[in-house]
Write a protein that holds these residues in place. Sequence first.
Motif, PDB file in Angstrom:
ATOM      1  N   SER A   1     -31.926  52.467  28.442  1.00 34.95           N
ATOM      2  CA  SER A   1     -31.387  51.900  29.667  1.00 34.95           C
ATOM      3  C   SER A   1     -30.085  52.626  30.009  1.00 34.95           C
ATOM      4  O   SER A   1     -29.524  53.315  29.164  1.00 34.95           O
ATOM      5  N   GLN A   2     -29.656  52.470  31.230  1.00 32.18           N
ATOM      6  CA  GLN A   2     -28.449  53.181  31.658  1.00 32.18           C
ATOM      7  C   GLN A   2     -27.215  52.634  30.930  1.00 32.18           C
ATOM      8  O   GLN A   2     -27.068  51.425  30.777  1.00 32.18           O
ATOM      9  N   VAL A   3     -26.371  53.543  30.503  1.00 34.53           N
ATOM     10  CA  VAL A   3     -25.125  53.159  29.844  1.00 34.53           C
ATOM     11  C   VAL A   3     -23.967  53.871  30.525  1.00 34.53           C
ATOM     12  O   VAL A   3     -24.116  54.969  31.055  1.00 34.53           O
ATOM     13  N   THR A   4     -22.826  53.229  30.477  1.00 29.15           N
ATOM     14  CA  THR A   4     -21.647  53.803  31.113  1.00 29.15           C
ATOM     15  C   THR A   4     -21.128  54.990  30.322  1.00 29.15           C
ATOM     16  O   THR A   4     -20.834  56.048  30.869  1.00 29.15           O
ATOM     17  N   MET A   5     -21.012  54.780  29.020  1.00 26.40           N
ATOM     18  CA  MET A   5     -20.382  55.784  28.172  1.00 26.40           C
ATOM     19  C   MET A   5     -21.378  56.247  27.108  1.00 26.40           C
ATOM     20  O   MET A   5     -22.165  55.457  26.575  1.00 26.40           O
ATOM     21  N   MET A   6     -21.284  57.521  26.779  1.00 21.52           N
ATOM     22  CA  MET A   6     -22.024  58.070  25.643  1.00 21.52           C
ATOM     23  C   MET A   6     -21.086  58.931  24.822  1.00 21.52           C
ATOM     24  O   MET A   6     -20.233  59.633  25.384  1.00 21.52           O
ATOM     25  N   PHE A   7     -21.247  58.854  23.529  1.00 19.44           N
ATOM     26  CA  PHE A   7     -20.365  59.568  22.610  1.00 19.44           C
ATOM     27  C   PHE A   7     -21.198  60.260  21.527  1.00 19.44           C
ATOM     28  O   PHE A   7     -22.309  59.834  21.219  1.00 19.44           O
ATOM     29  N   TRP A   8     -20.597  61.272  20.937  1.00 20.44           N
ATOM     30  CA  TRP A   8     -21.174  61.931  19.773  1.00 20.44           C
ATOM     31  C   TRP A   8     -20.182  61.843  18.613  1.00 20.44           C
ATOM     32  O   TRP A   8     -18.991  62.135  18.774  1.00 20.44           O
ATOM     33  N   TYR A   9     -20.726  61.431  17.465  1.00 19.22           N
ATOM     34  CA  TYR A   9     -19.928  61.311  16.247  1.00 19.22           C
ATOM     35  C   TYR A   9     -20.536  62.195  15.166  1.00 19.22           C
ATOM     36  O   TYR A   9     -21.725  62.534  15.200  1.00 19.22           O
ATOM     37  N   ARG A  10     -19.701  62.512  14.191  1.00 22.92           N
ATOM     38  CA  ARG A  10     -20.164  63.261  13.027  1.00 22.92           C
ATOM     39  C   ARG A  10     -19.781  62.492  11.770  1.00 22.92           C
ATOM     40  O   ARG A  10     -18.679  61.932  11.686  1.00 22.92           O
ATOM     41  N   GLN A  11     -20.693  62.490  10.817  1.00 22.11           N
ATOM     42  CA  GLN A  11     -20.418  61.876   9.521  1.00 22.11           C
ATOM     43  C   GLN A  11     -20.697  62.902   8.444  1.00 22.11           C
ATOM     44  O   GLN A  11     -21.859  63.150   8.102  1.00 22.11           O
ATOM     45  N   GLN A  12     -19.660  63.500   7.933  1.00 23.49           N
ATOM     46  CA  GLN A  12     -19.819  64.493   6.879  1.00 23.49           C
ATOM     47  C   GLN A  12     -20.110  63.789   5.566  1.00 23.49           C
ATOM     48  O   GLN A  12     -19.784  62.605   5.396  1.00 23.49           O
ATOM     49  N   PRO A  13     -20.727  64.494   4.630  1.00 23.62           N
ATOM     50  CA  PRO A  13     -21.131  63.860   3.370  1.00 23.62           C
ATOM     51  C   PRO A  13     -19.994  63.104   2.688  1.00 23.62           C
ATOM     52  O   PRO A  13     -18.908  63.650   2.472  1.00 23.62           O
ATOM     53  N   GLY A  14     -20.223  61.844   2.404  1.00 23.23           N
ATOM     54  CA  GLY A  14     -19.244  61.024   1.708  1.00 23.23           C
ATOM     55  C   GLY A  14     -18.053  60.609   2.543  1.00 23.23           C
ATOM     56  O   GLY A  14     -17.097  60.045   1.999  1.00 23.23           O
ATOM     57  N   GLN A  15     -18.115  60.869   3.827  1.00 23.14           N
ATOM     58  CA  GLN A  15     -16.964  60.544   4.664  1.00 23.14           C
ATOM     59  C   GLN A  15     -17.356  59.571   5.772  1.00 23.14           C
ATOM     60  O   GLN A  15     -18.517  59.226   5.942  1.00 23.14           O
ATOM     61  N   SER A  16     -16.364  59.151   6.523  1.00 23.62           N
ATOM     62  CA  SER A  16     -16.601  58.204   7.595  1.00 23.62           C
ATOM     63  C   SER A  16     -17.005  58.923   8.878  1.00 23.62           C
ATOM     64  O   SER A  16     -17.138  60.136   8.908  1.00 23.62           O
ATOM     65  N   LEU A  17     -17.200  58.155   9.919  1.00 19.91           N
ATOM     66  CA  LEU A  17     -17.589  58.728  11.207  1.00 19.91           C
ATOM     67  C   LEU A  17     -16.363  59.246  11.940  1.00 19.91           C
ATOM     68  O   LEU A  17     -15.323  58.577  11.978  1.00 19.91           O
ATOM     69  N   THR A  18     -16.527  60.406  12.540  1.00 12.93           N
ATOM     70  CA  THR A  18     -15.467  61.017  13.329  1.00 12.93           C
ATOM     71  C   THR A  18     -15.994  61.306  14.721  1.00 12.93           C
ATOM     72  O   THR A  18     -17.065  61.905  14.867  1.00 12.93           O
TER      73      THR A  18
END
Lengths: 112, 109
Positions: free
Chosen positions: A27-44
């Motif tokens: 469905s339509q969304v206002t915002m879209m984002f991309w995150y990265r999660q490197q091994p053993g780490q949190s989302l950035t």
Amino acid sequence: SAVISQKPSRDICQRGTSLTIQCQVDSQVTMMFWYRQQPGQSLTLIATANQGSEATYESGFVIDKFPISRPNLTFSTLTVSNMSPEDSSIYLCSGASGTRGFFGPGTRLTVL
Amino acid sequence: AQRVTQPEKLLSVFKGAPVELKCNYSYSGSPELFWYVQYSRQRLQLLLRHISRESIKGFTADLNKGETSFHLKKPFAQEEDSAMYYCALSWDNTDKLIFGTGTRLQVFP
């Protein structure tokens, strides 16, 4: 809430190549984002995907390395360019529209 | 700059025991705080957010601006609560999220 799908779910790539990850929202969304999660780490947070205009990148991320497109309100792509083993991560697409942050299943990328 | 700190990488409890997952944040303005959960082989999902002041699956979290904390609590842990828990912060109505490093909760039978 909306459901996000990502393709591919995983890939193994050679260094120096590029991979494009697709994100589709049902469905339509206002915002879209991309995150990265490197091994053993949190989302950035990598960037905000802006519909019809250039993405807005966070500190440490640049368009040449992570070009992003968002042609409409339900679809976005992230390309990881000229990959190196340090790019091995899970890449997640996220959407928000009034309610907060729902995420795709992620794309697990391994660079050899 | 915004920052979210989760001091515990792993928290292990027995079923029925109380649980508290700690989260502290730094931000000079008025943040929005969230807890996200990721069960094994499932995607990251929103558990609760401070503005809703709700209880989800028995979990609650209160924003303490004086202590800049947003600890997640549950009085009686269940085995199905075993998962990875992330505290996150959003600011200025941006919808962007800063995540903590996460706490893995293990609930033993």
